[in-house]
Structures are given as structure tokens and as C-alpha cells.
Design a protein around this motif. Structure first.
Motif, PDB file in Angstrom:
ATOM      1  N   LEU A   1       0.957  -1.084  -0.110  1.00  0.00           N
ATOM      2  CA  LEU A   1       0.214   0.057   0.187  1.00  0.00           C
ATOM      3  C   LEU A   1       0.720   1.362   0.087  1.00  0.00           C
ATOM      4  O   LEU A   1       1.787   1.349   0.771  1.00  0.00           O
ATOM      5  N   VAL A   2       0.424   2.314  -0.626  1.00  0.00           N
ATOM      6  CA  VAL A   2       1.121   3.520  -0.726  1.00  0.00           C
ATOM      7  C   VAL A   2      -0.193   4.534  -0.330  1.00  0.00           C
ATOM      8  O   VAL A   2      -1.167   4.730  -0.818  1.00  0.00           O
ATOM      9  N   LEU A   3       0.253   5.087   1.149  1.00  0.00           N
ATOM     10  CA  LEU A   3      -0.783   5.843   1.885  1.00  0.00           C
ATOM     11  C   LEU A   3      -0.493   7.223   1.133  1.00  0.00           C
ATOM     12  O   LEU A   3       0.209   7.928   1.104  1.00  0.00           O
ATOM     13  N   THR A   4      -1.740   8.023   1.049  1.00  0.00           N
ATOM     14  CA  THR A   4      -1.884   9.459   0.782  1.00  0.00           C
ATOM     15  C   THR A   4      -3.016  10.253   1.767  1.00  0.00           C
ATOM     16  O   THR A   4      -3.882   9.320   2.117  1.00  0.00           O
ATOM     17  N   PRO A   5      -2.672  11.432   1.847  1.00  0.00           N
ATOM     18  CA  PRO A   5      -3.494  12.134   2.852  1.00  0.00           C
ATOM     19  C   PRO A   5      -4.941  12.337   2.346  1.00  0.00           C
ATOM     20  O   PRO A   5      -6.010  12.714   3.015  1.00  0.00           O
ATOM     21  N   THR A   6      -5.225  12.508   1.053  1.00  0.00           N
ATOM     22  CA  THR A   6      -6.531  12.577   0.328  1.00  0.00           C
ATOM     23  C   THR A   6      -6.730  11.840  -0.786  1.00  0.00           C
ATOM     24  O   THR A   6      -5.758  11.222  -1.476  1.00  0.00           O
ATOM     25  N   PRO A   7      -7.786  11.603  -1.004  1.00  0.00           N
ATOM     26  CA  PRO A   7      -7.995  10.661  -2.316  1.00  0.00           C
ATOM     27  C   PRO A   7      -7.707  11.497  -3.756  1.00  0.00           C
ATOM     28  O   PRO A   7      -7.072  10.846  -4.524  1.00  0.00           O
ATOM     29  N   ALA A   8      -7.719  12.784  -3.674  1.00  0.00           N
ATOM     30  CA  ALA A   8      -7.097  13.582  -4.725  1.00  0.00           C
ATOM     31  C   ALA A   8      -5.623  13.577  -4.969  1.00  0.00           C
ATOM     32  O   ALA A   8      -5.256  13.281  -6.123  1.00  0.00           O
TER      33      ALA A   8
ATOM     34  N   GLY B   1       2.755   4.127  -8.785  1.00  0.00           N
ATOM     35  CA  GLY B   1       1.638   3.196  -8.496  1.00  0.00           C
ATOM     36  C   GLY B   1       1.063   2.456  -9.555  1.00  0.00           C
ATOM     37  O   GLY B   1       1.078   2.988 -10.746  1.00  0.00           O
ATOM     38  N   ASP B   2       0.415   1.464  -9.397  1.00  0.00           N
ATOM     39  CA  ASP B   2      -0.301   0.662 -10.483  1.00  0.00           C
ATOM     40  C   ASP B   2      -1.499   0.893 -10.501  1.00  0.00           C
ATOM     41  O   ASP B   2      -2.140   1.143 -11.369  1.00  0.00           O
ATOM     42  N   TYR B   3      -2.311   0.924  -9.280  1.00  0.00           N
ATOM     43  CA  TYR B   3      -3.985   1.314  -9.158  1.00  0.00           C
ATOM     44  C   TYR B   3      -4.015   1.978  -8.076  1.00  0.00           C
ATOM     45  O   TYR B   3      -3.292   2.243  -7.171  1.00  0.00           O
ATOM     46  N   ALA B   4      -5.281   2.393  -7.771  1.00  0.00           N
ATOM     47  CA  ALA B   4      -5.733   3.226  -6.640  1.00  0.00           C
ATOM     48  C   ALA B   4      -7.175   3.088  -6.547  1.00  0.00           C
ATOM     49  O   ALA B   4      -7.946   2.623  -7.175  1.00  0.00           O
ATOM     50  N   VAL B   5      -7.335   2.589  -5.109  1.00  0.00           N
ATOM     51  CA  VAL B   5      -8.784   2.229  -4.661  1.00  0.00           C
ATOM     52  C   VAL B   5      -9.465   3.432  -3.995  1.00  0.00           C
ATOM     53  O   VAL B   5      -8.590   3.972  -2.803  1.00  0.00           O
ATOM     54  N   VAL B   6     -10.283   4.020  -4.591  1.00  0.00           N
ATOM     55  CA  VAL B   6     -11.024   5.326  -3.973  1.00  0.00           C
ATOM     56  C   VAL B   6     -12.387   5.064  -4.178  1.00  0.00           C
ATOM     57  O   VAL B   6     -12.894   4.509  -4.877  1.00  0.00           O
ATOM     58  N   ALA B   7     -13.228   5.854  -3.410  1.00  0.00           N
ATOM     59  CA  ALA B   7     -14.794   5.765  -3.401  1.00  0.00           C
ATOM     60  C   ALA B   7     -15.120   6.394  -4.807  1.00  0.00           C
ATOM     61  O   ALA B   7     -14.629   7.220  -5.464  1.00  0.00           O
ATOM     62  N   GLN B   8     -15.919   5.587  -5.403  1.00  0.00           N
ATOM     63  CA  GLN B   8     -16.352   5.750  -6.713  1.00  0.00           C
ATOM     64  C   GLN B   8     -16.655   7.193  -7.001  1.00  0.00           C
ATOM     65  O   GLN B   8     -16.388   7.725  -8.203  1.00  0.00           O
ATOM     66  N   LEU B   9     -17.668   7.515  -6.234  1.00  0.00           N
ATOM     67  CA  LEU B   9     -18.080   9.051  -6.730  1.00  0.00           C
ATOM     68  C   LEU B   9     -17.136  10.002  -6.632  1.00  0.00           C
ATOM     69  O   LEU B   9     -16.865  10.885  -7.626  1.00  0.00           O
ATOM     70  N   PRO B  10     -16.315  10.065  -5.368  1.00  0.00           N
ATOM     71  CA  PRO B  10     -15.411  11.111  -5.373  1.00  0.00           C
ATOM     72  C   PRO B  10     -14.345  11.032  -6.247  1.00  0.00           C
ATOM     73  O   PRO B  10     -13.840  12.146  -6.954  1.00  0.00           O
ATOM     74  N   GLY B  11     -13.874   9.730  -6.576  1.00  0.00           N
ATOM     75  CA  GLY B  11     -12.918   9.560  -7.738  1.00  0.00           C
ATOM     76  C   GLY B  11     -13.357  10.147  -9.126  1.00  0.00           C
ATOM     77  O   GLY B  11     -12.431  10.613  -9.716  1.00  0.00           O
ATOM     78  N   ILE B  12     -14.391   9.704  -9.417  1.00  0.00           N
ATOM     79  CA  ILE B  12     -14.951  10.412 -10.748  1.00  0.00           C
ATOM     80  C   ILE B  12     -14.976  11.854 -10.872  1.00  0.00           C
ATOM     81  O   ILE B  12     -14.777  12.595 -11.764  1.00  0.00           O
ATOM     82  N   TYR B  13     -15.694  12.263  -9.600  1.00  0.00           N
ATOM     83  CA  TYR B  13     -15.532  13.859  -9.351  1.00  0.00           C
ATOM     84  C   TYR B  13     -14.432  14.470  -9.700  1.00  0.00           C
ATOM     85  O   TYR B  13     -14.093  15.417 -10.240  1.00  0.00           O
ATOM     86  N   LEU B  14     -13.400  13.772  -8.822  1.00  0.00           N
ATOM     87  CA  LEU B  14     -11.906  14.407  -8.746  1.00  0.00           C
ATOM     88  C   LEU B  14     -11.185  14.356 -10.261  1.00  0.00           C
ATOM     89  O   LEU B  14     -10.733  15.438 -10.571  1.00  0.00           O
ATOM     90  N   ILE B  15     -11.465  13.202 -10.866  1.00  0.00           N
ATOM     91  CA  ILE B  15     -10.858  13.169 -12.277  1.00  0.00           C
ATOM     92  C   ILE B  15     -11.294  14.096 -13.166  1.00  0.00           C
ATOM     93  O   ILE B  15     -10.507  14.794 -14.141  1.00  0.00           O
ATOM     94  N   ARG B  16     -12.520  14.456 -13.189  1.00  0.00           N
ATOM     95  CA  ARG B  16     -13.191  15.478 -13.954  1.00  0.00           C
ATOM     96  C   ARG B  16     -12.792  16.862 -13.356  1.00  0.00           C
ATOM     97  O   ARG B  16     -12.288  17.615 -14.153  1.00  0.00           O
TER      98      ARG B  16
ATOM     99  N   LEU C   1      -9.941  17.886 -11.678  1.00  0.00           N
ATOM    100  CA  LEU C   1      -8.665  17.893 -11.820  1.00  0.00           C
ATOM    101  C   LEU C   1      -7.835  17.720 -13.092  1.00  0.00           C
ATOM    102  O   LEU C   1      -6.833  17.608 -13.682  1.00  0.00           O
ATOM    103  N   ARG C   2      -8.846  17.318 -14.104  1.00  0.00           N
ATOM    104  CA  ARG C   2      -8.597  16.986 -15.430  1.00  0.00           C
ATOM    105  C   ARG C   2      -7.849  15.793 -15.628  1.00  0.00           C
ATOM    106  O   ARG C   2      -6.602  15.972 -16.501  1.00  0.00           O
ATOM    107  N   LEU C   3      -7.506  14.845 -15.047  1.00  0.00           N
ATOM    108  CA  LEU C   3      -6.681  13.614 -14.891  1.00  0.00           C
ATOM    109  C   LEU C   3      -7.398  12.854 -16.088  1.00  0.00           C
ATOM    110  O   LEU C   3      -7.840  11.800 -15.852  1.00  0.00           O
TER     111      LEU C   3
END
Length: 602
Positions: free
Chosen positions: A187-194, A205-220, A222-224
């Protein structure tokens, strides 16, 4: 820890409005935008309700500063999101004053334990966390997803992440679950999902496990653009309010407020505003300004005329009200009687409006609930058919993951969950039917009715209030009462008022409420008694309990109309209301109705 005082609704309302309009198409968006801008600018500056109705202490509510759209600090530095709006709605209906404290999640969690924070407005339920906190019923379900770069190998479950470098939000529920699964060294720990998504987008890292709705929201936001969810809803967690172990009083207040917000429809509005709509904007700002300029001037004229008309109308109403008040002061006892009848008509009009609203809501609830009642038995049959196969696989291959949870834990939980779902759907159906009957338009017609049946229906309507007010409620129904001539709907309203008054009089949950029916054959009367172990009524107040507008609960929002309206209904049925009360020991209300035929019971 970051402390930010809540200063008002203006900025948060504007932020929520912008997110709402982003999902609307074309011209509809523009018209609603221009109609609501003046309302946003005129929103009250203070979120907290009228001081006369505030709780004596401020409740400190903790939240994550970077967990959109559930909770976050907006661009103006104010708390925003689904959790914030829900907490504000609960505080408003319960008359509580709240202060938000947002910061890093691990610090906020620590604040709950050291007492600097009273309640967390969003914490995922887990059995491990029960040792330090107590949870409310879940106010939503948070689905978690696996995110990856577009060129990464697709995966379908958490188990496929073994041996990979997985980015995860520190101190979050998925951090705990992945540790339990033995992933801690990867595991690689981060202070925020963003931050987890930023690192993943940059190639770490290879993958990130994040809450689905916040993840989609942040991708949009932050334009990732090189990130996508490769496995959605791999784990679903119950999202609840949480307090320190032992703080049952605060948790009970929030539970009651949450139930009220759900019943009034505010919850659905908040949910749809933040979680139900997550589409990218369909209209550019330039296009909105272009079309807005074309209709802005006519719209402003209309709004100005409307405001002027409203002000004039209010002035006329105020002048007329003053004149009527002066006349009432000079009138004799006959005009006082007329005024009491007018008050009853006002109350009846309110009940008619409420009935129309309840009937519409009941219809909307019955449709999806009907689907649940049809589909749950199908799921139970599917589970029964699959159980033998799952057991065989378990015996041969050992434990495995099912829905993100070990099968050894789920094998006994699935039947229980399906049974609870079916029981809950049936309960919803019964409550909705009772509400529809209670709210149905009253034509004033009388018929022979069973007082026991009317009382049972009334108790089902107020069951949530009873359960939130006392641990000691008892009922004793006669079972073979003679029928009385009356309007069941109106008598039901009287019983609801009496039981609600009894619950509101209780100082704590250890005090009880009793309701019972009986038959006085000698007098030819059917009786119903409601007894509470509450604070009681002072002897000097007893003669005025049935007077319009007289109330001992003015500070908590009482209007003094409940008993007055009830007394009028009882009088119309030839019955009587009697009160016996001892201050500090409780009150007994006796409701009596004459029996048309005094023949003895068979």
C-alpha cells in the motif's frame, strides 16, 4: 487541524446551485439560472435557526476537507457537499446549532476521540470501529472502485491487486479493509483521495482504490484524463454519522432529525443535488452569458414588479390584520367564539394541504417499494439455488471473496439481509397505506367504527416518535368494544395528538407511555386512556388546556391548537376529554364516546 467557522449560506448555496445547473440542458438551464440568481443573493446570511429555538450548546461537526462531493472546502473557503447540506437540514429541524471543523481525515478522526469534535457526519461502518464509536443508521451507501491509467491491465476485484502497488486514502475504510486482506506491504498511503489519483496519473503506483463517486468527481475536476475506473462498486460500505462510545443522546437527536428530513423530502433533494447528478456540463459559460443577456432585462422587470406587488400585498395584509385585531378586542363573548371557529378552519385547511402532499408522496413511494416486494423473493430463490454450489466451492477451495466480503462472513448474513429487506418493504407498504388513509380528504361522514382499530392505526402513524421518545411503551386494547358512531379519520387525528403530547412530555427514555381502551357498560361509553410518566401539568393550567393558542411548549414550537382542535372533534361526536395530572409524575387523558346502542356485549 483546519478549523473553519461557518459564516453563512450564501457561498455554499451558490456552489450547490452551480453544480445543480451543470446537469440541466440548454434553455432550461438558462431560465432557471436567471430566476434563481436573485434568490441566491437574497439568501439569509446566517444558517443557524432563530435563537429562540436553538439548543443551548453548539455541536461541533467534523468533516474531511477534501472528499467531494460528500464533504469538502469550496473555493470560497466554506464547508460544502452532501454531508454538509444534510447536517444543516437536520440541525434546522431539530433546533440545533452546529459548527463545522474540517481538516485532514486522520486529524478529524483523532478529534472525535479526544473530545474536540462531537460528531462525524460521514464515517463508513465497520465492526472494528464499533470499539471506539457508535453509528447512526446509514444515510447513504458509498461504493468504492479501482482506478487505473488507461494503458493498465484491467482488473475486476480487490483480490487481483495482490503484488501491485496500490494507492489508498490513509485512515479510510478501504485502508482498513486492504490491511485486513494482507495488502499492507504493497500500500502507498496518501492524505487525500485527490493526492492518490494525482500520483497514479503521474505514473506512480499501479492502481488506486478510491470511493467511486469522489474518484470520478476528482478526475473530472482535476482533468486527469489518463485515468479511468476499471472496476466499479468492488466494495459497498454503509455511510453513517458517528459519535464517541456512550454519547447516545447526541446520536439519538441526529437519528430523529435524519428521520424527519427523510420524511419531509429534504433528504431526496439533497441526495439528488450532490449524488444523483454527476454529468459533465453541457453548456459553456460563454453560451450561457450570451442567451442570458437576451432575456435578462425583461426578467429583471418581471422580478421587480413581483417584488413590488408582494410588498404591497404584505402591507395590506398587515393593515387588515391590525384592524381585525382591534375589532376582536372590542367584541363580546360571541365574537370570541367566532374566532375559535376561524382557527379551526385554518387548521383544517392546513390538514387538507398536508393530506394532498402526503398522498402524492405515498404514491411515489409505493411504486419503487412494489418493485422491491416483487424482486426480493426472486433474489431469495436465487440465493437458495446458489447456496449449495457456493458451499461446495467453499469446502473444496476454502474461503473466497463475495461482494468484497469473505464468504465465511456472508453465508449467514445474506439470508438475514434478504429477510430484513422483505420485512422492511412490507413495513413501508403498511405505513404508506396508513398515511394515505390518514391524509385522505375528510368528507365529514360518520359510520359505525371500532375504536380499537382506529387506535391501532394511529399508533402505527406515530410509531417512529414513540420509539425515539421512550423505551417503555405499553398498549392494552379491550378487543371486543361495541362500535361507536363517528368519523374514524377525525378520531384518529385526536389519538395522534394525544400520543404525541404524551411523548413530548417525557423527560427521558426511562419514562413510559400507556394507552388502553375499555367499556363502561353502566354509562354506555367506550373509553380510551393515554397515560404518560412525564413532567405533568400545573393545576392552574388544567382549566385552559383546551383553549385555542394556550400551550406550555411555546419555546419548543408549540402552537396551542392541537388539543383545541381535538376537543372540537370530540364534541362533534358527543364525547368528552378529561385531564388528570400531577406535576412531576405525569398526566392521564381520558377520551370517552357514547355507544348508540346500550345493549350488553355479546
Amino acid at each position: 487541524m483546519v478549523h473553519r467557522a461557518l459564516t453563512g449560506k450564501t457561498h455554499t448555496f451558490g456552489t450547490r446551485f452551480l453544480r445543480f445547473v451543470r446537469a440541466l440542458p440548454g434553455t432550461t438551464l438558462l431560465v432557471l439560472f436567471l430566476l434563481l440568481v436573485p434568490l441566491c443573493l437574497a439568501a439569509p446570511a446566517d444558517f443557524i435557526p432563530d435563537p429562540a429555538h436553538q439548543a443551548p450548546a453548539t455541536v461541533v461537526v467534523g468533516g474531511d476537507r477534501a472528499y467531494p462531493p460528500y464533504e469538502f472546502i469550496d473555493k470560497d473557503g466554506n464547508p460544502a457537499g452532501y454531508n454538509v447540506d444534510l447536517t444543516r437540514a437536520i440541525a434546522e429541524v431539530m433546533g440545533m446549532k452546529v459548527r463545522f471543523v474540517f481538516g485532514n481525515w486522520s486529524e478529524v478522526r483523532a478529534g472525535l476521540q479526544n473530545g474536540s469534535i462531537d460528531i462525524l457526519q460521514g464515517l463508513s461502518y465497520s465492526a472494528q470501529r464499533l470499539s471506539s464509536v457508535e453509528f447512526s443508521p446509514p444515510h447513504t451507501i458509498v461504493h468504492h472502485a479501482i482506478f487505473a491509467r488507461r494503458d493498465a491491465k484491467p482488473v475486476k476485484s480487490l483480490e487481483e491487486l495482490r503484488g501491485k502497488k496500490v494507492l489508498v486514502f490513509q485512515s479510510g475504510i478501504m485502508h482498513e479493509r486492504l490491511k485486513q486482506m494482507g495488502f499492507e506491504k504493497d500500500l502507498v498511503l496518501t492524505p487525500t483521495p485527490a493526492e492518490a489519483l494525482r500520483l497514479l496519473a503521474s505514473g506512480q503506483g499501479d492502481y488506486a482504490v478510491v470511493a467511486q463517486l469522489p474518484g470520478i468527481y476528482l478526475i473530472r475536476e482535476l482533468r486527469l484524463t489518463n485515468l479511468v475506473p476499471v472496476a466499479k462498486a468492488v466494495v459497498s460500505e454503509q455511510y453513517c454519522y458517528a459519535v464517541q462510545r456512550g454519547d447516545k443522546e447526541l446520536l439519538a437527536r441526529f437519528n430523529e432529525g435524519l428521520a424527519i428530513v427523510i420524511k419531509t423530502g429534504q433528504y431526496a433533494q439533497i441526495y439528488n443535488r450532490w449524488l444523483g447528478v454527476n454529468d459533465p456540463p453541457r453548456v459553456t459559460r460563454e453560451l450561457a452569458l450570451k442567451y442570458g443577456a437576451m432575456i435578462l432585462i425583461p426578467l429583471l422587470i418581471v422580478l421587480a414588479v413581483t417584488a413590488l406587488w408582494s410588498k404591497t400585498l404584505h402591507k395590506r395584509v398587515a393593515e387588515r390584520t391590525t384592524a381585525l385585531a382591534q375589532e376582536v378586542a372590542e367584541r363580546n363573548k360571541a365574537l370570541e367564539e367566532l374566532k375559535r371557529h376561524q382557527d379551526k378552519l385554518i387548521q383544517a385547511d392546513k390538514m387538507t394541504s398536508l393530506g394532498t402532499l402526503v398522498s402524492g408522496v405515498a404514491h411515489e413511494i409505493n411504486n419503487p417499494n412494489g418493485l422491491l416486494l416483487l424482486d426480493i423473493p426472486v433474489l431469495k430463490r436465487v440465493h437458495d439455488d446458489a447456496e449449495e454450489i457456493l458451499e461446495a466451492h467453499y469446502r473444496e477451495q476454502g474461503d473466497f471473496m463475495l461482494g468484497g466480503v469473505p464468504y465465511s462472513e456472508m453465508r449467514d448474513e445474506i439470508p438475514r439481509i434478504l429477510d430484513e429487506m422483505q420485512d422492511g418493504a412490507q413495513r413501508i407498504k403498511r405505513i404508506v397505506n396508513d398515511l394515505k388513509d390518514f391524509a385522505r380528504k375528510d368528507m365529514g361522514q360518520k359510520s359505525l367504527i371500532d375504536l380499537d382499530a382506529v387506535a391501532r392505526t394511529a399508533l402505527r402513524l406515530v410509531d417512529p416518535t414513540i420509539r425515539s421518545s421512550t423505551d417503555h411503551f405499553q398498549s392494552a386494547f379491550h378487543g371486543s368494544l361495541p362500535q361507536i358512531l363517528g368519523n374514524g379519520q377525525r378520531i384518529e387525528q385526536v389519538i395522534v395528538n394525544l400520543v404525541l403530547n404524551a411523548c413530548q412530555a417525557l423527560p427521558n427514555r426511562d419514562c413510559g407511555v400507556f394507552i388502553g381502551t375499555s367499556y363502561d357498560a353502566e354509562r354506555g361509553q367506550v373509553l380510551l386512556q393515554v397515560t404518560d410518566q412525564g413532567v405533568g401539568v400545573a393545576q392552574e393550567h388544567l382549566p385552559y388546556l383546551l383553549d385555542p393558542f394556550f400551550t406550555t411548549k411555546r419555546e419548543s414550537g408549540g402552537t396551542g391548537l392541537g388539543l383545541s382542535v381535538s376537543a372540537g372533534i370530540v364534541k362533534e361526536h358527543g364525547g368528552a376529554l378529561q385531564f388528570q395530572s400531577t406535576p412531576g409524575r405525569g398526566t392521564t387523558v381520558t377520551l370517552s364516546f357514547p355507544v348508540p346502542d346500550r345493549s350488553p356485549l355479546t
